[in-house]
Design a protein around this motif. Structure first.
Motif, PDB file in Angstrom:
ATOM      1  N   SER A 187       0.948  -1.189   0.006  1.00  0.00           N
ATOM      2  CA  SER A 187      -0.166  -0.170  -0.040  1.00  0.00           C
ATOM      3  C   SER A 187       0.812   1.223  -0.048  1.00  0.00           C
ATOM      4  O   SER A 187       1.941   1.415   0.433  1.00  0.00           O
ATOM      5  CB  SER A 187      -0.960   0.031   1.075  1.00  0.00           C
ATOM      6  N   LYS A 188       0.498   2.206  -0.492  1.00  0.00           N
ATOM      7  CA  LYS A 188       0.968   3.532  -0.579  1.00  0.00           C
ATOM      8  C   LYS A 188       0.013   4.650   0.109  1.00  0.00           C
ATOM      9  O   LYS A 188      -1.121   4.479  -0.059  1.00  0.00           O
ATOM     10  CB  LYS A 188       1.407   4.132  -1.965  1.00  0.00           C
ATOM     11  N   THR A 189       0.574   5.631   0.826  1.00  0.00           N
ATOM     12  CA  THR A 189      -0.168   6.682   1.261  1.00  0.00           C
ATOM     13  C   THR A 189       0.295   8.059   0.955  1.00  0.00           C
ATOM     14  O   THR A 189       1.589   8.190   0.614  1.00  0.00           O
ATOM     15  CB  THR A 189      -0.201   6.550   2.733  1.00  0.00           C
ATOM     16  N   ASP A 190      -0.336   9.099   1.114  1.00  0.00           N
ATOM     17  CA  ASP A 190       0.125  10.434   1.197  1.00  0.00           C
ATOM     18  C   ASP A 190       0.594  10.829   2.433  1.00  0.00           C
ATOM     19  O   ASP A 190       0.788   9.924   3.117  1.00  0.00           O
ATOM     20  CB  ASP A 190      -0.972  11.355   0.678  1.00  0.00           C
ATOM     21  N   LEU A 191       0.934  12.130   2.686  1.00  0.00           N
ATOM     22  CA  LEU A 191       1.695  12.494   3.696  1.00  0.00           C
ATOM     23  C   LEU A 191       0.835  12.362   4.904  1.00  0.00           C
ATOM     24  O   LEU A 191       1.598  12.447   6.007  1.00  0.00           O
ATOM     25  CB  LEU A 191       2.402  13.912   3.526  1.00  0.00           C
ATOM     26  N   LYS A 192      -0.231  12.516   4.798  1.00  0.00           N
ATOM     27  CA  LYS A 192      -1.077  12.268   6.109  1.00  0.00           C
ATOM     28  C   LYS A 192      -1.556  10.882   6.439  1.00  0.00           C
ATOM     29  O   LYS A 192      -2.290  10.608   7.173  1.00  0.00           O
ATOM     30  CB  LYS A 192      -2.629  13.180   5.997  1.00  0.00           C
ATOM     31  N   GLY A 193      -1.124   9.821   5.544  1.00  0.00           N
ATOM     32  CA  GLY A 193      -1.441   8.483   5.808  1.00  0.00           C
ATOM     33  C   GLY A 193      -2.810   8.002   5.130  1.00  0.00           C
ATOM     34  O   GLY A 193      -3.259   6.973   5.450  1.00  0.00           O
ATOM     35  N   ARG A 194      -3.184   8.682   4.274  1.00  0.00           N
ATOM     36  CA  ARG A 194      -4.376   8.446   3.729  1.00  0.00           C
ATOM     37  C   ARG A 194      -3.824   7.512   2.231  1.00  0.00           C
ATOM     38  O   ARG A 194      -2.946   7.698   1.467  1.00  0.00           O
ATOM     39  CB  ARG A 194      -5.101   9.431   2.958  1.00  0.00           C
ATOM     40  N   GLU A 206     -13.562   1.388  -1.371  1.00  0.00           N
ATOM     41  CA  GLU A 206     -13.829   1.662   0.156  1.00  0.00           C
ATOM     42  C   GLU A 206     -12.254   2.287   0.659  1.00  0.00           C
ATOM     43  O   GLU A 206     -12.372   2.668   1.706  1.00  0.00           O
ATOM     44  CB  GLU A 206     -14.158   0.546   0.810  1.00  0.00           C
ATOM     45  N   ALA A 207     -11.169   1.678   0.036  1.00  0.00           N
ATOM     46  CA  ALA A 207      -9.820   2.010   0.623  1.00  0.00           C
ATOM     47  C   ALA A 207      -9.276   3.243   0.197  1.00  0.00           C
ATOM     48  O   ALA A 207      -8.733   3.981   1.117  1.00  0.00           O
ATOM     49  CB  ALA A 207      -8.781   0.889   0.288  1.00  0.00           C
ATOM     50  N   LEU A 208      -9.255   3.476  -1.080  1.00  0.00           N
ATOM     51  CA  LEU A 208      -8.587   4.736  -1.262  1.00  0.00           C
ATOM     52  C   LEU A 208      -8.961   6.139  -1.038  1.00  0.00           C
ATOM     53  O   LEU A 208     -10.428   6.142  -0.959  1.00  0.00           O
ATOM     54  CB  LEU A 208      -8.559   4.767  -3.141  1.00  0.00           C
ATOM     55  N   GLY A 209      -8.179   6.833  -0.638  1.00  0.00           N
ATOM     56  CA  GLY A 209      -8.851   8.251   0.097  1.00  0.00           C
ATOM     57  C   GLY A 209      -8.641   8.041   1.487  1.00  0.00           C
ATOM     58  O   GLY A 209      -8.846   8.880   2.317  1.00  0.00           O
ATOM     59  N   GLN A 210      -8.970   6.740   2.006  1.00  0.00           N
ATOM     60  CA  GLN A 210      -9.337   6.785   3.589  1.00  0.00           C
ATOM     61  C   GLN A 210      -7.893   6.522   4.361  1.00  0.00           C
ATOM     62  O   GLN A 210      -6.742   6.186   3.860  1.00  0.00           O
ATOM     63  CB  GLN A 210      -9.889   5.533   3.669  1.00  0.00           C
ATOM     64  N   PRO A 211      -7.854   7.049   5.751  1.00  0.00           N
ATOM     65  CA  PRO A 211      -6.620   6.784   6.366  1.00  0.00           C
ATOM     66  C   PRO A 211      -6.564   5.343   6.731  1.00  0.00           C
ATOM     67  O   PRO A 211      -7.278   4.570   6.776  1.00  0.00           O
ATOM     68  CB  PRO A 211      -7.175   7.291   7.972  1.00  0.00           C
TER      69      PRO A 211
END
Ligand SMILES: Cc1cc2nc3c(=O)[nH]c(=O)nc-3n(C[C@H](O)[C@H](O)[C@H](O)COP(=O)(O)O)c2cc1C
Length: 179
Positions: free
Chosen positions: A24-31, A49-54
Protein backbone atom coordinates in the motif's frame (compact mmCIF):
# COMPACT_ATOMS: atom_id res chain seq x y z
CA UNK A 1 -18.56 2.65 3.36
CA UNK A 2 -18.30 0.28 6.29
CA UNK A 3 -17.79 2.09 9.58
CA UNK A 4 -14.75 0.89 11.53
CA UNK A 5 -16.72 0.75 14.77
CA UNK A 6 -19.01 -1.81 13.09
CA UNK A 7 -16.19 -4.31 12.60
CA UNK A 8 -15.59 -6.58 15.58
CA UNK A 9 -12.71 -9.06 15.63
CA UNK A 10 -14.17 -12.51 14.90
CA UNK A 11 -11.13 -14.40 16.15
CA UNK A 12 -10.59 -15.89 12.69
CA UNK A 13 -6.96 -15.63 11.61
CA UNK A 14 -6.08 -15.17 7.95
CA UNK A 15 -2.54 -16.23 7.02
CA UNK A 16 -0.54 -14.70 4.21
CA UNK A 17 1.07 -17.24 1.85
CA UNK A 18 4.87 -17.22 1.68
CA UNK A 19 4.84 -15.95 -1.92
CA UNK A 20 2.34 -13.13 -1.29
CA UNK A 21 3.17 -9.47 -0.70
CA UNK A 22 0.76 -6.82 0.53
CA UNK A 23 1.53 -3.36 -0.82
CA UNK A 24 0.00 0.00 0.00
CA UNK A 25 1.00 3.60 -0.53
CA UNK A 26 -0.22 6.71 1.28
CA UNK A 27 0.00 10.47 1.05
CA UNK A 28 1.83 12.47 3.73
CA UNK A 29 -1.17 12.25 6.06
CA UNK A 30 -1.37 8.46 5.81
CA UNK A 31 -4.39 8.37 3.47
CA UNK A 32 -4.34 5.44 1.07
CA UNK A 33 -3.38 6.27 -2.52
CA UNK A 34 -2.66 2.71 -3.71
CA UNK A 35 -3.56 -0.80 -2.59
CA UNK A 36 -2.58 -4.00 -4.40
CA UNK A 37 -4.93 -6.93 -4.96
CA UNK A 38 -3.51 -8.93 -2.04
CA UNK A 39 -4.17 -5.99 0.33
CA UNK A 40 -7.77 -5.81 -0.85
CA UNK A 41 -8.38 -9.55 -0.69
CA UNK A 42 -6.84 -10.17 2.73
CA UNK A 43 -8.52 -7.06 4.18
CA UNK A 44 -11.90 -8.08 2.67
CA UNK A 45 -12.32 -4.60 1.23
CA UNK A 46 -13.07 -3.08 -2.18
CA UNK A 47 -10.60 -0.65 -3.74
CA UNK A 48 -13.15 2.19 -3.74
CA UNK A 49 -13.64 1.68 0.04
CA UNK A 50 -9.90 1.93 0.66
CA UNK A 51 -8.55 4.72 -1.55
CA UNK A 52 -8.60 8.14 0.11
CA UNK A 53 -9.21 6.61 3.55
CA UNK A 54 -6.74 6.86 6.45
CA UNK A 55 -4.57 3.76 6.87
CA UNK A 56 -6.07 3.14 10.32
CA UNK A 57 -8.98 1.69 8.31
CA UNK A 58 -7.58 -1.76 9.10
CA UNK A 59 -6.26 -0.97 12.60
CA UNK A 60 -6.66 -3.83 15.04
CA UNK A 61 -7.68 -2.78 18.59
CA UNK A 62 -5.04 -5.09 20.13
CA UNK A 63 -2.16 -3.20 18.50
CA UNK A 64 -0.28 -0.96 20.96
CA UNK A 65 -0.50 2.73 20.13
CA UNK A 66 3.22 3.03 20.87
CA UNK A 67 4.06 0.93 17.78
CA UNK A 68 2.29 3.42 15.51
CA UNK A 69 3.94 6.29 17.37
CA UNK A 70 7.30 4.65 16.60
CA UNK A 71 6.25 4.19 12.97
CA UNK A 72 5.31 7.84 12.46
CA UNK A 73 8.31 9.19 14.43
CA UNK A 74 10.59 7.03 12.25
CA UNK A 75 8.95 8.03 8.95
CA UNK A 76 8.94 11.74 9.85
CA UNK A 77 12.66 11.46 10.64
CA UNK A 78 13.08 10.18 7.06
CA UNK A 79 13.91 6.61 8.05
CA UNK A 80 12.47 3.18 7.26
CA UNK A 81 10.96 0.79 9.78
CA UNK A 82 10.39 -2.94 9.98
CA UNK A 83 7.51 -3.92 12.23
CA UNK A 84 5.11 -6.75 13.01
CA UNK A 85 1.57 -5.45 12.67
CA UNK A 86 -1.75 -7.12 13.33
CA UNK A 87 -4.54 -5.85 11.10
CA UNK A 88 -8.31 -6.22 11.17
CA UNK A 89 -10.07 -7.10 7.93
CA UNK A 90 -13.51 -5.68 7.17
CA UNK A 91 -15.10 -9.09 7.79
CA UNK A 92 -13.62 -9.29 11.31
CA UNK A 93 -10.73 -11.64 10.51
CA UNK A 94 -7.26 -10.62 11.63
CA UNK A 95 -3.89 -11.11 9.98
CA UNK A 96 -0.29 -10.52 11.05
CA UNK A 97 2.31 -9.07 8.70
CA UNK A 98 6.03 -8.36 8.69
CA UNK A 99 5.91 -4.81 7.35
CA UNK A 100 8.57 -2.61 5.83
CA UNK A 101 7.45 1.02 5.80
CA UNK A 102 9.43 3.79 4.15
CA UNK A 103 9.13 7.36 2.93
CA UNK A 104 8.75 7.83 -0.86
CA UNK A 105 10.87 10.67 -2.18
CA UNK A 106 10.80 12.65 -5.43
CA UNK A 107 13.87 13.43 -7.56
CA UNK A 108 14.82 16.29 -5.22
CA UNK A 109 14.66 14.06 -2.17
CA UNK A 110 11.46 15.60 -0.84
CA UNK A 111 9.16 13.11 0.87
CA UNK A 112 5.94 12.92 -1.13
CA UNK A 113 4.25 10.00 0.64
CA UNK A 114 4.84 6.65 2.27
CA UNK A 115 5.06 3.07 1.05
CA UNK A 116 4.62 -0.25 2.81
CA UNK A 117 5.35 -3.79 1.66
CA UNK A 118 4.40 -6.68 3.93
CA UNK A 119 5.04 -10.38 3.94
CA UNK A 120 4.18 -13.39 6.06
CA UNK A 121 5.40 -13.51 9.66
CA UNK A 122 7.59 -16.10 11.31
CA UNK A 123 5.46 -18.00 13.86
CA UNK A 124 8.46 -18.23 16.20
CA UNK A 125 9.00 -14.47 16.12
CA UNK A 126 5.28 -13.84 16.48
CA UNK A 127 5.31 -15.45 19.93
CA UNK A 128 7.98 -12.95 21.03
CA UNK A 129 6.26 -10.01 19.37
CA UNK A 130 2.92 -10.87 20.99
CA UNK A 131 4.61 -10.95 24.41
CA UNK A 132 6.27 -7.58 23.74
CA UNK A 133 3.04 -5.96 22.52
CA UNK A 134 1.12 -7.35 25.52
CA UNK A 135 3.62 -5.58 27.79
CA UNK A 136 3.28 -2.36 25.80
CA UNK A 137 -0.52 -2.58 26.10
CA UNK A 138 -0.17 -3.02 29.87
CA UNK A 139 1.95 0.15 30.04
CA UNK A 140 -0.70 1.97 27.98
CA UNK A 141 -3.52 0.77 30.22
CA UNK A 142 -1.61 1.80 33.36
CA UNK A 143 -0.82 5.20 31.90
CA UNK A 144 -4.29 5.75 30.42
CA UNK A 145 -5.55 8.45 28.08
CA UNK A 146 -3.40 10.96 26.28
CA UNK A 147 0.31 10.22 26.15
CA UNK A 148 -0.16 6.45 26.56
CA UNK A 149 1.53 5.95 23.18
CA UNK A 150 4.57 7.95 24.34
CA UNK A 151 4.65 6.02 27.61
CA UNK A 152 4.72 2.60 25.97
CA UNK A 153 7.21 3.76 23.34
CA UNK A 154 9.46 5.12 26.10
CA UNK A 155 9.16 1.73 27.84
CA UNK A 156 10.08 -0.03 24.56
CA UNK A 157 13.04 2.28 23.91
CA UNK A 158 14.34 1.66 27.43
CA UNK A 159 14.17 -2.14 26.92
CA UNK A 160 15.94 -1.83 23.55
CA UNK A 161 18.58 0.56 24.94
CA UNK A 162 19.55 -2.15 27.44
CA UNK A 163 20.35 -4.35 24.42
CA UNK A 164 21.83 -1.53 22.29
CA UNK A 165 19.37 -2.24 19.45
CA UNK A 166 16.63 -0.51 17.54
CA UNK A 167 13.20 -2.12 17.30
CA UNK A 168 13.88 -3.10 13.66
CA UNK A 169 17.20 -4.70 14.66
CA UNK A 170 15.52 -6.61 17.49
CA UNK A 171 12.80 -7.77 15.09
CA UNK A 172 15.31 -9.05 12.53
CA UNK A 173 17.12 -10.90 15.29
CA UNK A 174 13.96 -12.81 16.26
CA UNK A 175 12.38 -13.01 12.78
CA UNK A 176 15.50 -13.54 10.71
CA UNK A 177 15.56 -17.28 10.23
CA UNK A 178 13.01 -20.03 10.64
CA UNK A 179 9.29 -19.74 10.13
C1 LIG B 1 2.67 3.50 4.54
C2 LIG B 1 1.89 3.27 5.82
C3 LIG B 1 1.39 2.00 6.10
C4 LIG B 1 0.65 1.75 7.26
N1 LIG B 1 0.16 0.50 7.46
C5 LIG B 1 -0.65 0.28 8.52
C6 LIG B 1 -1.27 -0.99 8.71
O1 LIG B 1 -1.07 -1.95 7.94
N2 LIG B 1 -2.09 -1.14 9.78
C7 LIG B 1 -2.34 -0.13 10.67
O2 LIG B 1 -3.12 -0.33 11.62
N3 LIG B 1 -1.74 1.08 10.53
C8 LIG B 1 -0.91 1.30 9.48
N4 LIG B 1 -0.33 2.53 9.34
C9 LIG B 1 -0.44 3.50 10.44
C10 LIG B 1 -1.74 4.28 10.43
O3 LIG B 1 -1.54 5.43 9.64
C11 LIG B 1 -2.14 4.71 11.87
O4 LIG B 1 -1.10 5.44 12.45
C12 LIG B 1 -2.47 3.52 12.78
O5 LIG B 1 -3.43 2.67 12.19
C13 LIG B 1 -2.96 3.97 14.14
O6 LIG B 1 -4.16 4.65 14.01
P1 LIG B 1 -4.79 5.52 15.18
O7 LIG B 1 -3.80 6.62 15.46
O8 LIG B 1 -6.08 6.02 14.66
O9 LIG B 1 -4.92 4.62 16.36
C14 LIG B 1 0.42 2.80 8.19
C15 LIG B 1 0.93 4.08 7.91
C16 LIG B 1 1.66 4.31 6.76
C17 LIG B 1 2.19 5.69 6.48
Amino acid sequence: MTSRTAVRPSGVERVLADDELIVSKTDLKGRLTYTNDVFLRISAIEEHEALGQPHNLIRHPDMPRGVFRLLWDTLRAGDELFAYVQNLAFDGAHYWVFAHVTPSRDARGTTVGYHSTRRAVSRTALTEVEALYAQMLRVETQHGGKGADEASLAWLRARLAEQGRTYSEWLWSVAGGAR
